[in-house]
Design a protein around this motif. Structure first.
Motif, PDB file in Angstrom:
ATOM      1  N   GLU A  17       1.229   4.340  -2.620  1.00  0.00           N
ATOM      2  CA  GLU A  17       0.705   5.577  -2.544  1.00  0.00           C
ATOM      3  C   GLU A  17       1.888   6.020  -3.718  1.00  0.00           C
ATOM      4  O   GLU A  17       1.402   7.393  -4.097  1.00  0.00           O
ATOM      5  CB  GLU A  17       0.658   5.453  -0.949  1.00  0.00           C
ATOM      6  N   LYS A  18       3.295   5.594  -2.928  1.00  0.00           N
ATOM      7  CA  LYS A  18       4.306   6.632  -3.293  1.00  0.00           C
ATOM      8  C   LYS A  18       4.684   6.465  -4.866  1.00  0.00           C
ATOM      9  O   LYS A  18       4.826   7.815  -5.648  1.00  0.00           O
ATOM     10  CB  LYS A  18       5.504   5.935  -2.259  1.00  0.00           C
ATOM     11  N   GLN A  40      -7.021  10.943  -8.336  1.00  0.00           N
ATOM     12  CA  GLN A  40      -6.196  11.450  -7.350  1.00  0.00           C
ATOM     13  C   GLN A  40      -6.600  12.905  -7.960  1.00  0.00           C
ATOM     14  O   GLN A  40      -6.414  14.016  -7.399  1.00  0.00           O
ATOM     15  CB  GLN A  40      -5.110  10.827  -7.859  1.00  0.00           C
ATOM     16  N   SER A  53       1.039  -1.159   0.288  1.00  0.00           N
ATOM     17  CA  SER A  53      -0.061   0.380   0.018  1.00  0.00           C
ATOM     18  C   SER A  53       1.229   1.344   0.033  1.00  0.00           C
ATOM     19  O   SER A  53       0.838   1.524  -0.832  1.00  0.00           O
ATOM     20  CB  SER A  53      -0.958   0.037   1.288  1.00  0.00           C
ATOM     21  N   SER A  54       2.084   1.038   0.485  1.00  0.00           N
ATOM     22  CA  SER A  54       2.859   2.213   0.759  1.00  0.00           C
ATOM     23  C   SER A  54       3.424   2.598   0.081  1.00  0.00           C
ATOM     24  O   SER A  54       3.533   3.236  -0.808  1.00  0.00           O
ATOM     25  CB  SER A  54       3.806   1.966   1.757  1.00  0.00           C
ATOM     26  N   THR A  55       3.743   1.564  -0.980  1.00  0.00           N
ATOM     27  CA  THR A  55       4.553   1.732  -2.616  1.00  0.00           C
ATOM     28  C   THR A  55       3.446   2.117  -3.559  1.00  0.00           C
ATOM     29  O   THR A  55       4.347   3.135  -4.380  1.00  0.00           O
ATOM     30  CB  THR A  55       5.090   0.098  -3.109  1.00  0.00           C
ATOM     31  N   HIS A  89      -2.419  14.453   2.067  1.00  0.00           N
ATOM     32  CA  HIS A  89      -2.909  13.477   1.039  1.00  0.00           C
ATOM     33  C   HIS A  89      -1.474  12.637   0.744  1.00  0.00           C
ATOM     34  O   HIS A  89      -0.938  12.686  -0.203  1.00  0.00           O
ATOM     35  CB  HIS A  89      -3.183  13.351  -0.251  1.00  0.00           C
ATOM     36  N   GLY A 117      -0.779   9.891   0.320  1.00  0.00           N
ATOM     37  CA  GLY A 117      -0.377   8.472  -1.239  1.00  0.00           C
ATOM     38  C   GLY A 117      -0.350   9.413  -2.368  1.00  0.00           C
ATOM     39  O   GLY A 117       0.320   9.205  -3.579  1.00  0.00           O
ATOM     40  N   THR A 118      -0.123  10.671  -2.764  1.00  0.00           N
ATOM     41  CA  THR A 118      -0.125  11.308  -3.653  1.00  0.00           C
ATOM     42  C   THR A 118       1.150  12.681  -3.702  1.00  0.00           C
ATOM     43  O   THR A 118       1.254  13.400  -2.795  1.00  0.00           O
ATOM     44  CB  THR A 118      -1.780  12.013  -4.531  1.00  0.00           C
ATOM     45  N   THR A 148       2.366   7.502  -7.177  1.00  0.00           N
ATOM     46  CA  THR A 148       1.128   8.343  -7.949  1.00  0.00           C
ATOM     47  C   THR A 148       1.569  10.029  -7.288  1.00  0.00           C
ATOM     48  O   THR A 148       1.527  10.455  -6.623  1.00  0.00           O
ATOM     49  CB  THR A 148      -0.453   7.982  -6.789  1.00  0.00           C
ATOM     50  N   GLU A 174       0.262  17.914  -0.430  1.00  0.00           N
ATOM     51  CA  GLU A 174       0.932  15.923   0.396  1.00  0.00           C
ATOM     52  C   GLU A 174       0.829  15.831   1.666  1.00  0.00           C
ATOM     53  O   GLU A 174       0.792  14.908   1.852  1.00  0.00           O
ATOM     54  CB  GLU A 174       2.538  16.376  -0.490  1.00  0.00           C
TER      55      GLU A 174
END
Length: 245
Positions: free
Chosen positions: A25-26, A220, A21-23, A53, A55-56, A28, A50
């Motif tokens: 998000e980074k 996004q 999930s973390s990967t 948000h 993840g963006t 995007t 940022e």
């Protein structure tokens, strides 16, 4: 033993899920094509957005609105568009979602520091002893400038016509010109001297924002466009001198 293995497996699954999930998000990144007059405030907005948000990530491409429109027509990869006028945005109806107005702006005269040529009105810009620089007619700032000058029957022969409003400001601040017409918000960014244009002679610039239909990150991009109308974003815009939409 089985319970221990089950617990360890569950913990590993949660860890892997979180990592993925973390990967994800980074990875995007939302690319925003934005009018040059938004340069300073959008850099501030980037940090605020940022932070809320995670993840963006935002990346901006600033230019004159007409240049941005050309990029959209050429298919340059991007996710959202913010122009300094509705005419440019309306010309891209097939390429964007329904735009929303995020801010307004007004024009002002800028002179070299201290206004040594004693420029006090729009009419003064027609003086033959002045070097005046304007944005090109196809640029929103240039179109607005022409509109207000024509309405007052003032003929100005500019020494140059620039591709965006920041270029006009640069010419005046570097003393390559005596005066120019820019947005009020741009004038705040330099040490130039401003000469107010009366409301009855001025023009109001509208800033519409929209998601590009070819965006690979539609959700996004939609989120960012929507955020631009939020209290947090509007406070940043007001602080930078933009008016309410």
């Amino acid at each position: 033993m089985n319970r221990t293995r089950t617990a360890l497996a569950a913990a590993l699954l949660v860890s892997l899920t979180a990592a993925c999930s973390s990967t994800g998000e980074k990875e995007t990144t939302v690319t925003v094509l934005a009018a040059a007059s938004l340069t300073d405030v959008f850099k501030q907005a980037q940090a605020a957005y940022e932070k809320s948000h995670p993840g963006t990530k935002l990346t901006f491409s600033f230019a004159g609105s007409q240049e941005l429109a050309a990029q959209v027509r050429q298919g340059v990869p991007a996710d959202a568009l913010v122009t300094a006028d509705t005419k440019t945005m309306d010309g891209l109806k097939g390429s964007t979602t329904t735009p929303v107005t995020i801010a307004r702006n007004k024009l002002t005269i800028v002179t070299t520091p201290g206004n040594p040529k004693n420029i006090h009105t729009l009419a003064d810009l027609a003086r033959p002893d002045l070097k005046v620089v304007l944005a090109a007619p196809e640029v929103p700032a240039g179109r607005y400038s022409k509109k207000i000058l024509d309405s007052q029957h003032i003929t100005v022969e500019p020494v140059s016509q620039e591709a965006n409003v920041r270029a006009v400001l640069s010419k005046v601040s570097m003393k390559e010109a005596d005066a120019g017409i820019v947005y009020e918000t741009d004038a705040k960014a330099t040490k130039t001297t401003t000469v107010e244009i009366p409301a009855s002679q001025n023009a109001v610039a509208l800033y519409p924002a929209a998601t590009l239909k070819k965006s690979e990150h539609t959700k996004q991009a939609d989120d960012f466009v929507k955020w631009l109308t939020s209290d947090e974003a509007q406070q940043l815009l007001r602080k930078a001198g933009f008016q309410q939409p």
